[in-house]
Design an enzyme around this catalytic site. Sequence first.
Site, mmCIF file in Angstrom:
data_model
loop_
_atom_site.group_PDB
_atom_site.id
_atom_site.type_symbol
_atom_site.label_atom_id
_atom_site.label_comp_id
_atom_site.label_asym_id
_atom_site.label_seq_id
_atom_site.Cartn_x
_atom_site.Cartn_y
_atom_site.Cartn_z
ATOM 1 N N THR A 1 40.403 23.235 152.466
ATOM 2 C CA THR A 1 39.144 22.545 152.744
ATOM 3 C C THR A 1 37.933 23.371 152.305
ATOM 4 O OG1 THR A 1 39.024 23.397 155.001
ATOM 5 C CG2 THR A 1 40.164 21.304 154.681
ATOM 6 N N ASP A 2 36.823 22.679 152.147
ATOM 7 C CA ASP A 2 35.567 23.331 151.773
ATOM 8 C C ASP A 2 34.685 23.509 153.008
ATOM 9 O OD1 ASP A 2 34.456 20.832 152.307
ATOM 10 O OD2 ASP A 2 34.147 20.334 150.194
#
Length: 133
Positions: free
Chosen positions: A15-16
Amino acid sequence: MSAHRFRVRVYYEDTDMAGIVYYANYLRYIERARSDWVREIGIDQLAMKAEGVVFAVRRVEADYLQPARFDDELEVETTLSKLTPARMIMAQIVRRTDDVLFRAEVTIACIGPGGKPARLPAELRLLPLTPTS
């Protein structure tokens, strides 16, 4: 031939900063699914490489439709939509249950020594295409 299905779990590292899957990771997911499909139909990529023949992605057309998030369980569906003697085109869809999150059309080329086009392995050339709906 029916669609190949491959499960992927979204990990925190995928994920970012916004908490959604970083866009490039979808390419990793569909690569894993294609590798699993090739193995499942009996193609030994290490043996191909020893003979100087490899697969290479030539083109990817991708649509990001909805975000995946940490701990989602995803499914990558892969279908073979077109074959030529040295190339195959695959449709790949990433889903979370019934929600389509990502779609891609991927062109894979078979290349030999010196980067020249090579014939696909016979096991691939003989596969039936998946009907499109």
